[in-house]
Design an enzyme around this catalytic site. Structure first.
Site, mmCIF file in Angstrom:
data_model
loop_
_atom_site.group_PDB
_atom_site.id
_atom_site.type_symbol
_atom_site.label_atom_id
_atom_site.label_comp_id
_atom_site.label_asym_id
_atom_site.label_seq_id
_atom_site.Cartn_x
_atom_site.Cartn_y
_atom_site.Cartn_z
ATOM 1 N N LYS A 164 8.345 -4.284 19.256
ATOM 2 C CA LYS A 164 8.852 -5.034 18.106
ATOM 3 C C LYS A 164 9.309 -6.437 18.510
ATOM 4 O O LYS A 164 9.283 -7.367 17.705
ATOM 5 C CB LYS A 164 10.019 -4.262 17.484
ATOM 6 C CG LYS A 164 10.635 -4.926 16.268
ATOM 7 C CD LYS A 164 11.694 -4.029 15.674
ATOM 8 C CE LYS A 164 12.513 -4.691 14.609
ATOM 9 N NZ LYS A 164 13.527 -3.768 14.069
ATOM 10 N N GLU B 244 17.767 -5.301 7.811
ATOM 11 C CA GLU B 244 18.440 -4.112 8.342
ATOM 12 C C GLU B 244 19.919 -4.020 7.940
ATOM 13 O O GLU B 244 20.368 -2.951 7.506
ATOM 14 C CB GLU B 244 18.263 -4.063 9.864
ATOM 15 C CG GLU B 244 16.818 -3.720 10.235
ATOM 16 C CD GLU B 244 16.430 -4.082 11.661
ATOM 17 O OE1 GLU B 244 17.324 -4.461 12.440
ATOM 18 O OE2 GLU B 244 15.230 -3.998 11.991
ATOM 19 N N ASP C 102 25.401 -4.352 14.693
ATOM 20 C CA ASP C 102 24.249 -3.510 15.050
ATOM 21 C C ASP C 102 23.931 -3.656 16.532
ATOM 22 O O ASP C 102 23.371 -4.658 16.967
ATOM 23 C CB ASP C 102 23.045 -3.912 14.186
ATOM 24 C CG ASP C 102 21.809 -3.054 14.469
ATOM 25 O OD1 ASP C 102 21.802 -2.301 15.469
ATOM 26 O OD2 ASP C 102 20.850 -3.145 13.677
HETATM 27 P P1 ADP Z 1 16.987 0.296 17.885
HETATM 28 O O1 ADP Z 1 17.605 0.000 16.564
HETATM 29 O O2 ADP Z 1 17.196 -0.798 18.871
HETATM 30 O O3 ADP Z 1 15.589 0.747 17.806
HETATM 31 P P2 ADP Z 1 18.827 2.570 18.142
HETATM 32 O O4 ADP Z 1 19.761 2.125 17.108
HETATM 33 O O5 ADP Z 1 18.163 3.882 17.945
HETATM 34 O O6 ADP Z 1 17.742 1.525 18.543
HETATM 35 O O7 ADP Z 1 19.644 2.610 19.512
HETATM 36 C C1 ADP Z 1 19.071 3.059 20.677
HETATM 37 C C2 ADP Z 1 20.065 2.901 21.786
HETATM 38 O O8 ADP Z 1 21.222 3.667 21.494
HETATM 39 C C3 ADP Z 1 19.536 3.384 23.119
HETATM 40 O O9 ADP Z 1 19.866 2.456 24.131
HETATM 41 C C4 ADP Z 1 20.273 4.673 23.293
HETATM 42 O O10 ADP Z 1 20.434 5.018 24.663
HETATM 43 C C5 ADP Z 1 21.594 4.355 22.648
HETATM 44 N N1 ADP Z 1 22.338 5.549 22.297
HETATM 45 C C6 ADP Z 1 21.938 6.580 21.514
HETATM 46 N N2 ADP Z 1 22.871 7.529 21.487
HETATM 47 C C7 ADP Z 1 23.897 7.085 22.269
HETATM 48 C C8 ADP Z 1 25.150 7.641 22.652
HETATM 49 N N3 ADP Z 1 25.541 8.849 22.251
HETATM 50 N N4 ADP Z 1 25.944 6.895 23.454
HETATM 51 C C9 ADP Z 1 25.551 5.704 23.899
HETATM 52 N N5 ADP Z 1 24.374 5.144 23.577
HETATM 53 C C10 ADP Z 1 23.559 5.833 22.779
HETATM 54 MG MG MG Z 2 17.966 -0.636 14.783
#
Ligand code: ADP
Ligand code: MG
Length: 596
Positions: free
Chosen positions: A83, A161, A183
């Site tokens: 992305k 978003e 975010d």
């Molecule tokens: P994006 O919007 O960037 O696609 P997300 O919002 O799904 O991604 O966030 C993904 C990130 O969140 C990853 O780095 C993942 O390791 C982290 N993450 C997910 N769950 C946890 C948690 N319980 N504690 C810390 N970090 C987390």
């Molecule tokens: Mg996101």
């Protein structure tokens, strides 16, 4: 503006529209259930589709968890975080012996979500609302729509978003209020400030860091583990990309556990060897404190951009998996002095909001109006190589602005409309989006033509520019499909540059505008000198004009716009009698207005 509604006719069941969060790290789809938005799970129950694409030995592409599982063993045949490169003209990315453009990679992820949704509903799904970062420019939004087309999904609307997240929390129900959306995802950090007034959503400002996220936390932990392993195993594994990938999965697991537990283990098994290390939340917090601190500066900038302080923020919404980290929550709470919303899963909230927007489009949800924001200013080139902005950065979209311009030369029959994007004052420092010519303008003296230029950004962030000669009604327009794109970093850099150069830019602009104005006056004077009025003028008046003329010329080549202005005024005064004599209002009265 009222609510968005589509008329599907009487009998037909409205076609289902799903909401999609196409994320850098993870993607999700959701739909509007009778009770509210719900995540669409894959047949195996998984709610999240990792934004990873893999090429198999048989030449087929897969996406999601199965693709992510191949990352460690087949790093060269896997793509992730594509992305970041989402753009109309981005170069293709290498995957094994093939190449994929970022929209093609995005399409494969969308297809995965589409397939899951089709399995879930047992019917074809062809329509979606997809979220994009608020700072996405035209090219990036178009590229996202391309991805939809490739995947066989008609993207009816792109939603920012943060707006989706606020919707998921039902914050549109407030009478009024100001909301900060923080975010912190896998690879990016975004902060947005939204305003709600009488059910109307408006994005006031956005900021962020396109290279700050959970990945950076992972890297810190990997670094520690790599050093340990080099000592314990007697040889470093840092050159073995499969080993590093396996380690990455292990540290991510540990990191995520530490959001709920006070200690855990990093546990790696690789090629028959094992590495284990206890890690405490305390150590993690010491490691990541600087990263968290780095999210706060954009927050402060964003507040300043919106001309607000934390006291004006009524609600704070947390988005992104990394906001599960307790220390992140504390930092956000401390900055805004208010407890953030955490009731919904931070990695699902954007998809849920997209589903609500989908519901609004299909008519299932009523009475919500969404407004979004343009990340960079849009304008056109005017005389002197300066940019006249029509739509300013952080304007809410859909937006439309109309301004009138005029011609610079007598009898001019065409003008070049040069559409620019960016924050700087001069054309050379902005990004050229499109050029087109309006021809067939009625030939009239300079300054008498009236060219109406209209900028219109639709709800999807696509820009339409039209120019019309109001005398003849001749009209020309262009829809901006930029031939080359901008990366997120460039958008940030452009905004930053405009701040650091603001003073110089404005000075340069004022000088250039003063010179354009001088050209007009000097030109008018030259033609006046051919008239009878000039010959009838007393010698002393002629001399005064000549002196003022010479002084203006001197100032003209300097870089002090006030001096140029002062000498223009002086020449104007000196030639008062001449102008009166000429009785020619066109000389003085015309030529007002900005020239293209
Ligand atoms: P994006 O919007 O960037 O696609 P997300 O919002 O799904 O991604 O966030 C993904 C990130 O969140 C990853 O780095 C993942 O390791 C982290 N993450 C997910 N769950 C946890 C948690 N319980 N504690 C810390 N970090 C987390
Ligand atoms: Mg996101």
């Amino acid at each position: 503006m009222g609510t968005f509604q589509i008329d599907f006719g009487d009998a037909a069941q409205p076609e289902r529209i799903i909401g999609i969060d196409l994320g850098t790290t993870n993607s999700l789809a959701a739909f509007m259930d009778l009770t509210g938005p719900e995540i669409i799970a894959a047949p195996d129950g998984a709610r999240i589709v990792p934004s990873v694409v893999a090429l198999l030995e048989d030449g087929s592409l897969i996406a999601g968890n199965a693709a992510k599982a191949r990352l460690a063993q087949h790093p060269l045949e896997t793509l992730y975080s594509t992305k970041r490169f989402m753009d109309r003209a981005a170069s293709p990315l290498k995957i094994g012996n093939r190449e994929l453009t970022p929209p093609e990679a995005g399409a494969r992820i969308l297809l995965e979500l589409k397939n899951n949704a089709e399995a879930f509903f047992g019917e074809p799904i062809t329509k979606a609302v997809v979220t994009v970062p608020a700072y996405f420019n035209d090219a990036q939004r178009q590229a996202t729509k391309d991805a939809g087309r490739i995947a066989g999904l008609d993207i009816l609307r792109l939603v920012n978003e943060p707006t989706a997240a606020a919707l998921a929390y039902g914050l549109d129900k407030r009478n009024s209020g100001t909301i900060a959306v923080y975010d912190f995802g896998g690879g990016t950090f975004d902060i947005s400030i939204l305003k709600i007034q009488d059910g109307i959503f408006e994005v006031l400002a956005t900021n962020g860091d396109t290279h700050l996220g959970g990945d950076d936390i992972d890297s810190l932990l990997i670094q520690i583990a790599l050093e340990d392993i080099a000592t314990e195993w007697g040889a470093p594994i840092s050159d073995d990309s499969a080993a590093v990938e396996t380690l990455r999965q292990a540290v991510i697991k540990a990191k995520e556990q530490l959001s709920f537990a006070l200690f855990t283990n990093i546990d790696l098994e690789y090629n028959g060897k094992r590495y284990q290390r206890e890690i405490t939340r305390d150590l993690l917090e010491r490691l990541i404190a600087p990263l968290i601190e780095r999210t706060l500066a954009p927050c402060r900038l964003c507040l300043a951009d919106a001309k607000l302080t934390y006291e004006n923020i009524d609600e704070v919404v947390l988005v992104g998996g990394s906001t599960r980290i307790p220390m992140v929550r504390k930092a956000v709470e401390a900055l805004f002095r208010s407890k953030p919303h955490t009731e919904l899963n931070p990695d699902e909230v954007v998809a849920l909001g997209a589903a609500i927007q989908a519901g609004i489009l299909s008519g299932e949800v009523k009475d919500t109006l969404l407004l979004d924001v343009t990340p960079l200013s849009l304008g056109l080139e005017t005389m002197g190589g300066v940019v006249t902005k029509l739509i300013h950065r952080n304007s809410t979209i859909p937006a439309s602005e109309t301004e009138h311009f005029t011609t610079a030369v007598d009898g001019q029959t065409n003008v070049l409309i040069h559409v620019l994007q960016g924050e700087r004052e001069l054309v050379k420092d902005c990004r050229s989006l499109a050029r087109f010519e309006l021809t067939g303008i009625e030939p009239v003296p300079a300054g008498l033509a009236r060219i109406e230029v209209k900028f219109l950004i639709d709800a999807n962030g696509i820009l339409n520019v039209s120019a019309k000669d109001t005398r003849t009604g001749k009209e020309q327009s262009v829809e901006v499909k930029p031939s080359y794109g901008l990366t997120d970093e460039q958008v940030e850099a452009m905004i930053l540059e405009s701040l650091t150069n603001a003073e110089n830019d404005i000075r340069e602009r004022q000088v250039r505008e003063a010179r354009v104005e001088s050209d007009r006056i000097l030109g008018a004077l030259e033609s006046a000198k051919q008239s009878d009025a000039w010959f009838e003028l007393p010698e002393e008046d002629k001399a005064a004009i000549q002196t003022a003329h010479n002084e203006l010329l001197l100032a003209y080549h300097g870089d002090d716009h006030r001096l140029i202005q002062a000498h223009m005024d002086k020449l104007d005064k000196a030639s008062l009698k001449l102008a009166e004599n000429m009785m020619n209002s066109a000389v003085r009265g015309a030529l007002k207005g900005t020239k293209i």
